[in-house]
Design a protein around this motif. Structure first.
Motif, PDB file in Angstrom:
ATOM      1  N   SER A 221       1.850  10.382  -3.656  1.00  0.00           N
ATOM      2  CA  SER A 221       2.670   9.084  -4.277  1.00  0.00           C
ATOM      3  C   SER A 221       4.160   9.029  -4.838  1.00  0.00           C
ATOM      4  O   SER A 221       5.006   8.177  -4.634  1.00  0.00           O
ATOM      5  CB  SER A 221       1.757   8.354  -5.297  1.00  0.00           C
ATOM      6  OG  SER A 221       1.619   9.372  -6.432  1.00  0.00           O
TER       7      SER A 221
ATOM      8  N   ARG B  51      -4.573   3.061  -4.469  1.00  0.00           N
ATOM      9  CA  ARG B  51      -3.845   3.373  -3.203  1.00  0.00           C
ATOM     10  C   ARG B  51      -2.782   1.936  -2.965  1.00  0.00           C
ATOM     11  O   ARG B  51      -2.419   1.839  -1.986  1.00  0.00           O
ATOM     12  CB  ARG B  51      -4.620   3.145  -1.887  1.00  0.00           C
ATOM     13  CG  ARG B  51      -5.838   4.255  -1.846  1.00  0.00           C
ATOM     14  CD  ARG B  51      -4.886   5.502  -1.676  1.00  0.00           C
ATOM     15  NE  ARG B  51      -4.047   5.511  -0.538  1.00  0.00           N
ATOM     16  CZ  ARG B  51      -3.070   6.459  -0.415  1.00  0.00           C
ATOM     17  NH1 ARG B  51      -2.900   7.383  -1.478  1.00  0.00           N
ATOM     18  NH2 ARG B  51      -2.191   6.410   0.610  1.00  0.00           N
ATOM     19  N   ARG B  52      -2.509   1.357  -3.910  1.00  0.00           N
ATOM     20  CA  ARG B  52      -1.495   0.368  -3.992  1.00  0.00           C
ATOM     21  C   ARG B  52      -0.164   0.586  -4.759  1.00  0.00           C
ATOM     22  O   ARG B  52      -0.424   1.734  -5.619  1.00  0.00           O
ATOM     23  CB  ARG B  52      -2.079  -1.045  -4.585  1.00  0.00           C
ATOM     24  CG  ARG B  52      -2.896  -1.716  -3.632  1.00  0.00           C
ATOM     25  CD  ARG B  52      -3.238  -3.107  -4.081  1.00  0.00           C
ATOM     26  NE  ARG B  52      -4.090  -3.861  -3.100  1.00  0.00           N
ATOM     27  CZ  ARG B  52      -4.784  -4.681  -3.566  1.00  0.00           C
ATOM     28  NH1 ARG B  52      -4.975  -5.101  -4.706  1.00  0.00           N
ATOM     29  NH2 ARG B  52      -5.436  -5.593  -2.523  1.00  0.00           N
TER      30      ARG B  52
ATOM     31  N   SER C 216       1.037  -0.996   0.269  1.00  0.00           N
ATOM     32  CA  SER C 216       0.121   0.088   0.118  1.00  0.00           C
ATOM     33  C   SER C 216       0.757   1.300  -0.125  1.00  0.00           C
ATOM     34  O   SER C 216       1.927   1.244   0.312  1.00  0.00           O
ATOM     35  CB  SER C 216      -0.959   0.124   1.047  1.00  0.00           C
ATOM     36  OG  SER C 216      -0.144  -0.025   2.544  1.00  0.00           O
TER      37      SER C 216
ATOM     38  N   GLY D 172      -0.324  -2.591   6.231  1.00  0.00           N
ATOM     39  CA  GLY D 172      -0.898  -3.652   5.605  1.00  0.00           C
ATOM     40  C   GLY D 172       0.113  -4.512   4.962  1.00  0.00           C
ATOM     41  O   GLY D 172       1.248  -4.367   5.084  1.00  0.00           O
TER      42      GLY D 172
ATOM     43  N   CYS E 262      -2.635  -9.798  -2.518  1.00  0.00           N
ATOM     44  CA  CYS E 262      -3.005  -8.771  -1.472  1.00  0.00           C
ATOM     45  C   CYS E 262      -4.383  -8.644  -1.092  1.00  0.00           C
ATOM     46  O   CYS E 262      -4.645  -8.421   0.153  1.00  0.00           O
ATOM     47  CB  CYS E 262      -2.540  -7.420  -2.351  1.00  0.00           C
ATOM     48  SG  CYS E 262      -1.144  -6.891  -2.077  1.00  0.00           S
ATOM     49  N   ASP E 263      -5.377  -9.210  -1.888  1.00  0.00           N
ATOM     50  CA  ASP E 263      -6.790  -9.270  -1.583  1.00  0.00           C
ATOM     51  C   ASP E 263      -6.911 -10.409  -0.472  1.00  0.00           C
ATOM     52  O   ASP E 263      -7.847 -10.104   0.283  1.00  0.00           O
ATOM     53  CB  ASP E 263      -7.696  -9.412  -2.951  1.00  0.00           C
ATOM     54  CG  ASP E 263      -7.628  -8.141  -3.738  1.00  0.00           C
ATOM     55  OD1 ASP E 263      -7.337  -7.211  -3.175  1.00  0.00           O
ATOM     56  OD2 ASP E 263      -7.768  -8.731  -4.841  1.00  0.00           O
TER      57      ASP E 263
END
Length: 393
Positions: free
Chosen positions: A198, A223-224, A192, A249, A274-275
């Motif tokens: 960014s 957001r990754r 993340s 995360g 990631c999910d």
């Protein structure tokens, strides 16, 4: 009110300025004698260098003839050169040109002005050379900023193409511009974005990867933060360097693939993992995408389901010893050894031996809670997908 010309300079401006072409020719000749890089340039580029030298000397003599006023003296002798020249000639080489031009003018001072003016002209040359050096640095800094901005946009395009699975000629062309045409050993790291913009996060990850000696492409995906590493032999170890720079995360590492064109498989696995990562509360950070195969399978990812069945269920099913029956009974009885032995009418030592064989065959220890969970999911998937049918003999 115009500044008065230097003492003794009346009637000299035009002759001085007419000497600029002659002095530029001397500079070009001296450059060829003293700097190998100059002779290696194309004729067009050497011609542009000569024009830069002539323009700079003309500016110097014009400024001096105007009384050498206290202001920025250099103008921009590099402004007339094509932008591509800044990519052909390095800043160090531009400074070589400046030093050679200054030395040439200093050597010619006695021929340019009378004895009473020589100290003033030499002082003016020193002031002028200082400003020319600053002008050169500004040109190259601006070019570096523009190149950096373009490279960042190009990186983003390449990473997004990889995510979309667009391994085509356009990707090859863009990757070549970024120096990736011969890069091998590629893996994708996904985490993340930290709080804030960014830009700083991407720069920090890029710098850390480069310090570790890795090729790197980065981009924000919502957001990754997606980081494509090249030249990596141990992606998890390299990801350990990047993880502190990422936001909260999971940090997931996709499988290592041979080259950039295969990176789509790595990035898809990393994004899916990631999910799925919240399903494993004790997952390490970073964690390999393949270590999250059960959670990815629960999300419905077909490649993860297939890999679990092929890597775990099928080797146990096809083994000459009844390993599948043994480990399934062990899991069904809550990993109780005695209960498993009774249900199979075996001695506990025989069950222990078979469970050790399971660990040898599929690199999963049935006694470990996490490995037992992976085994449980893999065996269930194998049965559900019909992979429990032995091949015909």
């Amino acid at each position: 009110m115009h500044p008065s010309p230097p003492p003794g300079s009346t009637g000299r401006p035009e002759p001085l300025q007419r000497r600029a072409g002659e002095l530029a020719t001397r500079v070009t000749r001296r450059m060829a004698e003293e700097h190998d890089w100059f002779t290696a340039l194309s004729p067009d580029d050497r011609s542009w260098v000569g024009l830069i030298a002539q323009g700079g000397i003309t500016n110097l003599l014009t400024w001096y003839a105007a009384g050498a006023p206290e202001r920025s003296v250099s103008g921009d002798p590099f402004a007339a050169a094509p932008r591509a020249l800044a990519q052909t000639i390095s800043l160090r080489q531009a400074l070589d040109l400046t030093r050679t031009a200054v030395a040439t003018v200093e050597d010619a001072v006695d021929d340019l002005v009378g004895a009473e003016e020589r100290p003033r002209l030499r002082e003016a040359v020193l002031r002028y050379s200082r400003d020319v050096a600053f002008a050169a640095a500004t040109v190259y800094a601006r070019a570096a900023e523009q190149r950096g901005g373009w490279d960042a946009r190009l990186e983003s395009l390449v990473v997004h193409a990889i995510v979309r699975g667009e391994a085509d000629d356009t990707l090859a062309s863009r990757a070549a511009e970024l120096g990736w045409e011969d890069v091998t050993g590629v893996a994708v790291v996904v985490g993340s974005l930290p709080e804030g913009g960014s830009g700083p996060a991407l720069d920090g990850v890029r710098s850390a990867a480069q310090r570790a000696g890795r090729h790197v492409l980065t981009a924000a995906l919502g957001r990754r933060l997606v980081c494509v590493l090249g030249g990596t032999d141990d992606p998890l170890s390299d990801a350990n360097v990047l993880a502190p720079l990422l936001g909260r995360g999971p940090v997931v590492v996709g499988p290592r693939v041979p080259h950039l064109f295969a990176a789509g498989r790595s990035v898809r696995a990393a994004l899916s993992a990631c999910d799925a990562a919240p399903g494993w509360r004790e997952a390490p950070r970073p964690v390999g995408a393949d270590d999250l195969l059960p959670e990815r399978a629960l999300l419905g990812e077909q490649p993860a389901r297939r890999m679990l069945s092929d890597r775990v269920y099928r080797p146990l099913r096809d083994h000459p010893s009844p390993l599948l029956e043994t480990v399934q009974a062990y899991l069904d009885h809550g990993r109780a050894l005695e209960a498993t032995a009774r249900s199979l009418f075996l001695h506990p030592n025989t069950v222990r031996y078979r469970l050790r064989r399971v660990a040898d065959v599929v690199a999963l220890d049935p006694h470990d809670p996490r490995d037992a969970w992976v085994l449980q999911v893999a065996l269930a998937l194998g049965r559900m997908t019909g992979r429990d049918r032995r091949p015909a003999h």
